[in-house]
Design an enzyme around this catalytic site. Structure first.
Site, PDB file in Angstrom:
ATOM      1  N   TYR A  61     131.980  61.898 -81.320  1.00  0.00           N
ATOM      2  CA  TYR A  61     132.685  63.218 -81.481  1.00  0.00           C
ATOM      3  C   TYR A  61     131.991  63.856 -82.928  1.00  0.00           C
ATOM      4  O   TYR A  61     131.696  62.996 -83.961  1.00  0.00           O
ATOM      5  CB  TYR A  61     134.073  63.373 -81.404  1.00  0.00           C
ATOM      6  CG  TYR A  61     134.494  64.589 -81.147  1.00  0.00           C
ATOM      7  CD1 TYR A  61     134.318  64.964 -79.597  1.00  0.00           C
ATOM      8  CD2 TYR A  61     135.407  65.257 -81.862  1.00  0.00           C
ATOM      9  CE1 TYR A  61     134.792  66.284 -79.199  1.00  0.00           C
ATOM     10  CE2 TYR A  61     135.952  66.640 -81.305  1.00  0.00           C
ATOM     11  CZ  TYR A  61     135.764  67.020 -80.190  1.00  0.00           C
ATOM     12  OH  TYR A  61     136.121  68.294 -79.804  1.00  0.00           O
ATOM     13  N   ARG A  70     135.983  66.946 -56.931  1.00  0.00           N
ATOM     14  CA  ARG A  70     135.410  65.974 -56.009  1.00  0.00           C
ATOM     15  C   ARG A  70     135.991  65.689 -54.902  1.00  0.00           C
ATOM     16  O   ARG A  70     137.538  65.439 -54.971  1.00  0.00           O
ATOM     17  CB  ARG A  70     135.053  64.929 -56.868  1.00  0.00           C
ATOM     18  CG  ARG A  70     134.101  64.844 -58.082  1.00  0.00           C
ATOM     19  CD  ARG A  70     133.772  63.241 -58.769  1.00  0.00           C
ATOM     20  NE  ARG A  70     135.041  62.765 -58.995  1.00  0.00           N
ATOM     21  CZ  ARG A  70     135.590  61.627 -58.622  1.00  0.00           C
ATOM     22  NH1 ARG A  70     134.466  60.653 -58.149  1.00  0.00           N
ATOM     23  NH2 ARG A  70     136.563  61.182 -59.125  1.00  0.00           N
ATOM     24  N   TYR A  72     132.275  73.688 -71.429  1.00  0.00           N
ATOM     25  CA  TYR A  72     132.916  73.164 -72.570  1.00  0.00           C
ATOM     26  C   TYR A  72     133.144  71.627 -72.520  1.00  0.00           C
ATOM     27  O   TYR A  72     133.866  70.850 -73.334  1.00  0.00           O
ATOM     28  CB  TYR A  72     134.311  73.709 -72.313  1.00  0.00           C
ATOM     29  CG  TYR A  72     135.347  73.415 -71.156  1.00  0.00           C
ATOM     30  CD1 TYR A  72     136.239  72.417 -71.119  1.00  0.00           C
ATOM     31  CD2 TYR A  72     134.930  74.105 -69.831  1.00  0.00           C
ATOM     32  CE1 TYR A  72     136.872  71.958 -70.052  1.00  0.00           C
ATOM     33  CE2 TYR A  72     135.739  73.652 -68.915  1.00  0.00           C
ATOM     34  CZ  TYR A  72     136.607  72.781 -68.925  1.00  0.00           C
ATOM     35  OH  TYR A  72     137.321  72.371 -67.868  1.00  0.00           O
ATOM     36  N   MET A 127     131.480  65.687 -68.404  1.00  0.00           N
ATOM     37  CA  MET A 127     132.081  64.407 -67.918  1.00  0.00           C
ATOM     38  C   MET A 127     131.012  63.601 -67.025  1.00  0.00           C
ATOM     39  O   MET A 127     131.037  62.388 -67.116  1.00  0.00           O
ATOM     40  CB  MET A 127     133.321  64.502 -67.199  1.00  0.00           C
ATOM     41  CG  MET A 127     134.499  65.035 -67.649  1.00  0.00           C
ATOM     42  SD  MET A 127     135.769  65.296 -66.749  1.00  0.00           S
ATOM     43  CE  MET A 127     135.434  66.535 -65.743  1.00  0.00           C
ATOM     44  N   PHE A 150     131.120  76.513 -75.472  1.00  0.00           N
ATOM     45  CA  PHE A 150     132.519  76.620 -76.336  1.00  0.00           C
ATOM     46  C   PHE A 150     133.213  75.341 -76.804  1.00  0.00           C
ATOM     47  O   PHE A 150     133.168  74.330 -75.861  1.00  0.00           O
ATOM     48  CB  PHE A 150     133.686  77.196 -75.513  1.00  0.00           C
ATOM     49  CG  PHE A 150     134.819  77.811 -75.727  1.00  0.00           C
ATOM     50  CD1 PHE A 150     135.016  78.534 -76.838  1.00  0.00           C
ATOM     51  CD2 PHE A 150     135.752  76.909 -75.727  1.00  0.00           C
ATOM     52  CE1 PHE A 150     136.085  79.054 -77.478  1.00  0.00           C
ATOM     53  CE2 PHE A 150     137.016  77.068 -76.536  1.00  0.00           C
ATOM     54  CZ  PHE A 150     137.188  78.207 -77.461  1.00  0.00           C
ATOM     55  N   TRP A 151     133.529  75.368 -78.111  1.00  0.00           N
ATOM     56  CA  TRP A 151     134.300  74.353 -78.549  1.00  0.00           C
ATOM     57  C   TRP A 151     135.434  74.952 -79.318  1.00  0.00           C
ATOM     58  O   TRP A 151     135.434  75.710 -80.263  1.00  0.00           O
ATOM     59  CB  TRP A 151     133.294  73.490 -79.584  1.00  0.00           C
ATOM     60  CG  TRP A 151     133.746  72.323 -80.145  1.00  0.00           C
ATOM     61  CD1 TRP A 151     134.603  71.270 -79.582  1.00  0.00           C
ATOM     62  CD2 TRP A 151     133.377  71.909 -81.438  1.00  0.00           C
ATOM     63  NE1 TRP A 151     134.973  70.290 -80.458  1.00  0.00           N
ATOM     64  CE2 TRP A 151     134.004  70.665 -81.739  1.00  0.00           C
ATOM     65  CE3 TRP A 151     132.695  72.103 -82.553  1.00  0.00           C
ATOM     66  CZ2 TRP A 151     134.100  69.838 -82.885  1.00  0.00           C
ATOM     67  CZ3 TRP A 151     132.238  71.552 -83.596  1.00  0.00           C
ATOM     68  CH2 TRP A 151     133.186  70.280 -83.759  1.00  0.00           C
ATOM     69  N   LYS A 168     145.193  62.756 -64.609  1.00  0.00           N
ATOM     70  CA  LYS A 168     146.304  62.677 -65.097  1.00  0.00           C
ATOM     71  C   LYS A 168     146.155  62.419 -66.858  1.00  0.00           C
ATOM     72  O   LYS A 168     145.263  61.746 -67.356  1.00  0.00           O
ATOM     73  CB  LYS A 168     146.961  61.262 -64.776  1.00  0.00           C
ATOM     74  CG  LYS A 168     148.372  61.192 -65.189  1.00  0.00           C
ATOM     75  CD  LYS A 168     148.941  59.611 -64.647  1.00  0.00           C
ATOM     76  CE  LYS A 168     149.248  59.739 -63.386  1.00  0.00           C
ATOM     77  NZ  LYS A 168     150.080  58.372 -62.923  1.00  0.00           N
ATOM     78  N   LYS A 169     147.211  63.191 -67.458  1.00  0.00           N
ATOM     79  CA  LYS A 169     147.195  63.168 -68.953  1.00  0.00           C
ATOM     80  C   LYS A 169     148.379  62.016 -69.337  1.00  0.00           C
ATOM     81  O   LYS A 169     149.241  61.984 -68.775  1.00  0.00           O
ATOM     82  CB  LYS A 169     147.678  64.388 -69.538  1.00  0.00           C
ATOM     83  CG  LYS A 169     147.830  64.555 -71.017  1.00  0.00           C
ATOM     84  CD  LYS A 169     146.372  64.436 -71.856  1.00  0.00           C
ATOM     85  CE  LYS A 169     145.485  65.745 -71.144  1.00  0.00           C
ATOM     86  NZ  LYS A 169     144.261  65.705 -71.972  1.00  0.00           N
TER      87      LYS A 169
END
Length: 357
Positions: free
Chosen positions: A74, A196, A264, A267, A289-290, A349-350
């Site tokens: 990152y 998906r 943004y 994946m 966008f960040w 899921k978070k």
């Protein structure tokens, strides 16, 4: 009211002097896979001084950017030893003698990035924190500064949308995707989500529609869908991409003349390929966008304050909920990190570290 706040600071300061606070933190001294480099470390914290605030972390989510930061992939490079995490909701324990806007018992969230939130306690500067109403749920508050704000800014900053307009996005079940659906519902905008295909697709579609999605289609279904050609929905003027590759190309194909595709995330780790036809004949624009950059550039701006005010009002009204999530005890952080690294962790899921367990 003033006297109560004053006494709160005095009592909290006395409590702090009488009891040392030992923080349990997930630290790392080198980049690598979270399960390998993160260690649960105990440190005694100093009493808050001047403009400092001592907080107890209540809940802290694991975001893809947090994982990438630990891996060294990152743009943000913390100094070692570093504490993982960027988001949380915390309770104020006590404050320094120059702090005026905070008092013990209040709930707060971090305004700055890179503070290290995967810890039971921390000392932050008062200008790094924002007070949040206790009417806002812990999961909502803990996940408020990254995904809801990203969705908010992308909907506000690239195309001037009006009620009845349409937005299309891939990764529609991601945390940002779920936030987009909810904001679109609140603002009267049609939200078309692409996901998906999977065995439980019917359940996923129902869940996203409950959040506010107007239509949810699989990657195969969108290729043959006539929802735009038939006039059922207006052609999208704005599209969001967090996948890349063929998925991004397909999303851009449905944009109206002069439409904008905002990327943004990536994946799939495949590049965004620009189709020549839409680029020339439809004047499609491709933007990136960040949220971290926007937050730094607008740290104290009225627009940022307005954004948080609107988001928290929706949360208090029950019109904006946290993404699909699971609370995980801090002691099981390795399991949570491994789950977050999976594709399901990025899109389904978070995982939120529960510091109270």
């Amino acid at each position: 009211m003033l006297r109560r706040g004053f006494l709160s600071r005095i009592n909290a300061a006395q409590w702090s002097r009488q009891m040392s606070v030992v923080a349990k933190s997930l630290k790392y001294t080198q980049h690598g896979e979270p399960q390998e480099v993160l260690q649960l470390v105990e440190d005694k914290l100093p009493d808050p001084k001047d403009n400092q605030v001592l907080v107890k972390i209540l809940a802290a989510p694991i975001n893809p950017a947090d994982i990438n930061t630990i891996q060294g992939k990152y743009p943000v490079k913390p100094k070692f030893p570093a504490v993982g995490g960027n988001e949380c909701v915390a309770e104020v324990i006590c404050v320094g003698d120059k702090v005026k806007g905070f008092e013990a018992g209040q709930h707060v969230i971090p305004l700055a990035s890179g503070l290290g939130t995967w810890t039971t306690h921390a000392v932050y500067k008062e200008d790094q924190l924002l007070i949040v109403s206790k009417k806002v749920g812990l999961a909502e508050a803990a996940t408020s500064t990254v995904n809801p704000t990203t969705a908010y800014r992308m909907l506000k900053d690239f195309v001037q949308l009006c009620p009845g307009d349409t937005v299309i996005q891939n990764g529609a079940n991601s945390a940002v995707g779920q936030a987009v659906h909810q904001l679109c519902r609140a603002w009267g905008i049609n939200s078309v989500g692409i996901v998906r295909d999977r065995p439980e697709i019917a359940e996923l579609k129902q869940m996203l529609q409950c959040l506010g999605a107007t239509e949810v289609l699989t990657e195969a279904e969108i290729r043959t869908s006539d929802i735009f050609k038939s006039g059922k929905l207006k052609k999208p003027r704005l599209a969001f991409n967090c996948v890349g590759g063929k998925s991004a190309t397909e999303v851009s194909r449905h944009l109206d003349n002069g439409g904008v595709l905002v990327t943004y995330g990536g994946m799939s780790r495949e590049p965004v390929t620009v189709a020549t036809g839409p680029l020339i004949f439809k004047d499609i624009a491709f933007r990136g966008f960040w949220m971290t950059r926007w937050s730094k550039e607008n740290y104290s701006s009225p627009e940022r304050s307005k954004m948080f005010k609107e988001i928290f009002e929706l949360m208090e009204q029950g019109k904006f909920v946290a993404p699909n999530h699971e609370m995980v005890p801090l002691a099981k952080f390795k399991d949570a990190a491994a789950a977050a690294l999976s594709f399901k962790g990025f899109t389904g899921k978070k995982y939120i570290l529960d510091m109270s367990i």
